[in-house]
Scaffold this motif. Structure first.
Motif, PDB file in Angstrom:
ATOM      1  N   LYS A   1       0.886  -1.054  -0.097  1.00  0.00           N
ATOM      2  CA  LYS A   1       0.028  -0.023   0.108  1.00  0.00           C
ATOM      3  C   LYS A   1       0.848   1.288  -0.208  1.00  0.00           C
TER       4      LYS A   1
ATOM      5  N   GLN B   1      -8.608  -0.289  -1.927  1.00  0.00           N
ATOM      6  CA  GLN B   1      -8.897  -0.857  -3.297  1.00  0.00           C
ATOM      7  C   GLN B   1      -7.620  -1.535  -3.576  1.00  0.00           C
ATOM      8  N   VAL B   2      -6.271  -1.163  -3.076  1.00  0.00           N
ATOM      9  CA  VAL B   2      -5.106  -2.146  -3.358  1.00  0.00           C
ATOM     10  C   VAL B   2      -5.307  -3.364  -2.467  1.00  0.00           C
TER      11      VAL B   2
ATOM     12  N   LEU C   1      -7.553  -5.449  -4.461  1.00  0.00           N
ATOM     13  CA  LEU C   1      -6.646  -5.964  -5.646  1.00  0.00           C
ATOM     14  C   LEU C   1      -5.842  -7.076  -5.644  1.00  0.00           C
TER      15      LEU C   1
ATOM     16  N   VAL D   1      -0.067  -4.632  -9.246  1.00  0.00           N
ATOM     17  CA  VAL D   1      -0.702  -3.509  -8.960  1.00  0.00           C
ATOM     18  C   VAL D   1       0.313  -2.391  -9.806  1.00  0.00           C
TER      19      VAL D   1
ATOM     20  N   VAL E   1      -5.283   5.585 -13.489  1.00  0.00           N
ATOM     21  CA  VAL E   1      -6.193   5.019 -12.319  1.00  0.00           C
ATOM     22  C   VAL E   1      -5.633   5.122 -10.891  1.00  0.00           C
ATOM     23  N   GLU E   2      -6.639   5.619 -10.050  1.00  0.00           N
ATOM     24  CA  GLU E   2      -6.068   6.013  -8.737  1.00  0.00           C
ATOM     25  C   GLU E   2      -6.662   4.976  -7.697  1.00  0.00           C
ATOM     26  N   TYR E   3      -5.711   4.715  -7.051  1.00  0.00           N
ATOM     27  CA  TYR E   3      -6.171   3.378  -5.824  1.00  0.00           C
ATOM     28  C   TYR E   3      -6.249   3.960  -4.388  1.00  0.00           C
ATOM     29  N   THR E   4      -7.275   3.585  -3.579  1.00  0.00           N
ATOM     30  CA  THR E   4      -7.092   3.971  -2.302  1.00  0.00           C
ATOM     31  C   THR E   4      -6.681   2.739  -1.603  1.00  0.00           C
TER      32      THR E   4
ATOM     33  N   GLN F   1       1.833   6.767  -6.725  1.00  0.00           N
ATOM     34  CA  GLN F   1       0.830   7.677  -7.081  1.00  0.00           C
ATOM     35  C   GLN F   1       1.248   9.009  -7.105  1.00  0.00           C
TER      36      GLN F   1
ATOM     37  N   LYS G   1      -0.750  -2.168 -13.334  1.00  0.00           N
ATOM     38  CA  LYS G   1      -2.136  -1.463 -13.300  1.00  0.00           C
ATOM     39  C   LYS G   1      -1.915   0.276 -13.434  1.00  0.00           C
TER      40      LYS G   1
END
Length: 658
Positions: A291, A401-402, A405, A344, A395-398, A298, A347
């Motif tokens: 994470k 969400q990680v 994934l 990840v 794409v943006e992941y919190t 990001q 992506k």
């Protein structure tokens, strides 16, 4: 640029895949290639050579192709870059700083605005990579540089570098780009957390650590991590626990063990560790580390992460390709979760991706200049300048969400892969549990050391009261006997000796005084130059305090006599004793000091200063407590500074026969 990634297990598979991708007549000029050292041979390079494809290659413990991590294979990214925009050179082994300067100067000779990608052969064991980078940046400050150290899937200690036509066990493989046309940006991210207390490197040279805390380094690992006899796979065991090094300038770097030397029990690391440095062992929390990686990447992609990059501001969400330099120890610690971190990352950009598990990573960590790192995953972005952005929103992941994934990647797992996941979870649980025990053990040892140090500064009962929370300690004592002793002849001796010799003599004598004071049940208070102060009856009361002080005084005279006989010196002691009420307490906040106050203390000091060499001078108050057990000589009433006339006494030599 039109990058593509190919993956092959044999030279025949490589030939088939290259033939397929070049069948339309499309020509590729460059292959960034990583291969298991067990595969590296001329036959593997022939498919590239016969097509005129330049190869920038190195040996790898694991290969990354797209989002997949594998072993015993080849992963290559093919690029159709104009040959005028890059140069390839292999530099033979050499002295680190000098070699680095040469590499940097060649960069400027090739291009006015260069950027460097490099692979250091031989796992960095034959080249001092820290010195190599120092030489590069001395010659060309701020030269953008990324890369890694070759690695081996067989623990071969000289994993090679290679081009399309040659294989070199040692040296540096350098790929120069014209940064006016080809833009490279990168960031190295760790996320590992230090655990336990700092350890001192007590003997080291370069990247070889011989001793940790005065114990052979390999044996320290074995003892510290409580490895059972017969279960110590030395290189695997030490590499599982990298060190966080804190340099003299305050900067930090991770260092991973890559070799154990059996005879000297030394450990080789993927980078220098200076003698005397403080280090801490580290371990990852795998999901939290992934994470952290995504969060940092990001931020890097959006331009909000502090990294020392050069060139114009660009859209880092739109790039042509990604290269990963993934620490082999990170991969080994993550187990099957390493593939998920890579997936990840893929992506985040969704472009061709290639990389390998390295034994050291060269790049920029957030907020730090370029350096050699371990345990990081170094992400390098390649972008052809002038290309239009593809317009796709990134794409943006919190964090949640990680986590999803990571779980999703496991959803279609086989029974075997689920078993590997379970094994990895158990392994991490065991490691974290062990580190908690280590941390507790370390803290307990540090507590014991602190207690011992505090008791060396303060009397044990007083130290316990301070630890118990008392802030002000001041005790009134009705009767205690204070001793002052001054070394006579020390001033004359000091004129014939160096400062270090004088300190050595004082330390020897006062250490003997301290031992005797402890035996006599007397509390040493302090030393003042060549004078010694102690008290009996404080901090714990004793009815025989005067007797204890006299016994110490007699012992001090014997120590001086023995010292003179052993060293040919002519030192003597002038000793004064006085009994009376005192106040005893602790003063200071940063540097504690236990001391005495009161007229009785001043009088004891006057007994010493008005005494005679080799004699014990007593006030009347002390004499009255001892007169029935010992013989004394009255000095009558003598004039004492600031006290006037006082009746005082000398301990009689006639006591020697009693």
């Amino acid at each position: 640029m039109k990058p593509i990634v190919i993956h092959a297990k044999t030279p025949a598979e490589l030939e088939e895949r290259l033939a397929r991708h070049t069948s339309s007549g499309h020509r590729y000029s460059l292959a960034i290639t990583f291969a298991a050292d067990s595969l590296i041979e001329p036959a593997l390079l022939e498919p590239f050579a016969k097509r005129g494809i330049a190869v920038f290659g190195g040996a790898s413990e694991e290969e990354i192709a797209g989002g997949d991590l594998s072993r015993g294979s080849l992963a290559a990214m093919l690029l159709d870059i104009d040959p005028e925009l890059f140069r390839l050179e292999i530099f033979p082994q050499g002295e680190g700083r000098e070699l680095g300067g040469c590499i940097a100067r060649r960069a400027r000779e090739h291009f006015s605005n260069p950027v460097v990608l490099m692979l250091v052969g031989g796992a960095g064991l034959t080249i001092d990579v820290d010195e190599l980078l120092a030489g590069m940046f001395a010659a060309e400050p701020g030269l953008p540089t990324f890369g890694g150290l070759t690695s081996s899937d067989r623990f071969q200690m000289t994993p090679p570098i290679f081009s399309a036509t040659a294989i070199h066990e040692q040296g540096v493989n350098v790929l120069y780009f014209d940064n006016d046309s080809i833009d490279l940006r990168g960031v190295a991210i760790s996320g590992w957390k230090e655990i336990g207390t700092p350890k001192r490197i007590t003997r080291a040279e370069g990247n070889v650590v011989f001793e940790i805390e005065n114990e052979p380094a390999a044996d320290f690992y074995k003892r510290y991590f409580k490895v059972k006899p017969g279960e110590f796979d030395e290189i695997l065991e030490v590499s599982e626990y990298p060190l966080l090094l804190e340099r003299a300038d305050g900067s930090k770097a991770m260092r991973t063990a890559i070799q154990v030397e059996g005879r000297q029990r030394a450990v080789h690391f993927g980078g220098n560790i200076p003698q005397g440095a403080l280090v801490r062992f580290c371990s990852p929390n795998i999901v939290e580390t992934i994470k952290h990686t995504v969060e940092q990447l990001q931020a890097f992609r959006s331009g909000t992460l502090e990294t020392p990059v050069t060139g114009d501001a660009v859209d880092l969400a739109s790039v042509d390709a990604v290269i990963l330099f993934d620490c082999a120890i990170r991969s080994r610690s993550f187990g099957p979760y390493m593939s998920r971190e890579i997936q990840v990352i893929r992506k985040l950009w969704d472009v061709p991706l290639v990389g390998f598990s390295s034994w050291g990573e060269i790049g920029n960590m957030p907020g730090r200049p370029c350096g050699l790192h371990n345990t990081v995953i170094s992400t390098v972005l390649i972008r052809e300048k002038g290309r239009q952005a593809d317009g796709r929103p990134p794409v943006e992941y919190t964090d949640e969400q990680v986590e999803h994934l990571i779980d999703d990647f496991a959803a279609g797992a086989t029974v075997e892969s689920l078993k590997r996941d379970l094994t990895q979870i158990r392994k991490q649980k065991t490691m974290l549990s062990h580190f908690l025990h280590l941390t507790y053990d370390d803290l307990e040892r540090e507590r014991q050391r602190s207690d011992e140090l505090l008791r060396n500064i303060l009397p044990a009962p007083v130290a316990d009261r301070l630890k118990g929370g008392e802030r002000t300690i001041a005790d009134s004592v009705d009767a205690a006997t204070i001793l002052f002793a001054d070394i006579v002849g020390f001033t004359v001796l000091s004129s014939r000796m160096s400062a270090s010799e004088l300190v050595q003599i004082l330390n020897q004598l006062f250490s003997l005084f301290d031992e005797l004071a402890h035996e006599c049940g007397v509390e040493k208070i302090k030393t003042i130059g060549d004078a010694y102060m102690a008290v009996a009856g404080v901090p714990e009361p004793h009815e025989d305090h005067a007797e204890r002080a006299l016994r110490l005084a007699l012992g001090l005279l014997t120590i001086i006599q023995n010292f003179n006989e052993a060293n040919g010196t002519e030192l003597d002691l002038r000793i004064g004793l006085n009994t009376g009420p005192v106040v005893a307490g602790v003063i200071g906040k940063r540097k504690f000091s236990y001391d005495l106050w009161g007229d009785a203390v001043n009088t004891a000091s006057r007994m010493e200063s008005h005494g005679l060499p080799g004699r014990i001078h007593l006030s009347e108050s002390t004499y009255r407590l001892l007169e029935h057990a010992h013989t004394f000589e009255s000095r009558g009433k003598i004039e004492i500074k600031d006290k006037g006339g006082m009746n005082t006494y000398l301990y009689s030599h006639s006591n020697a026969g009693q």
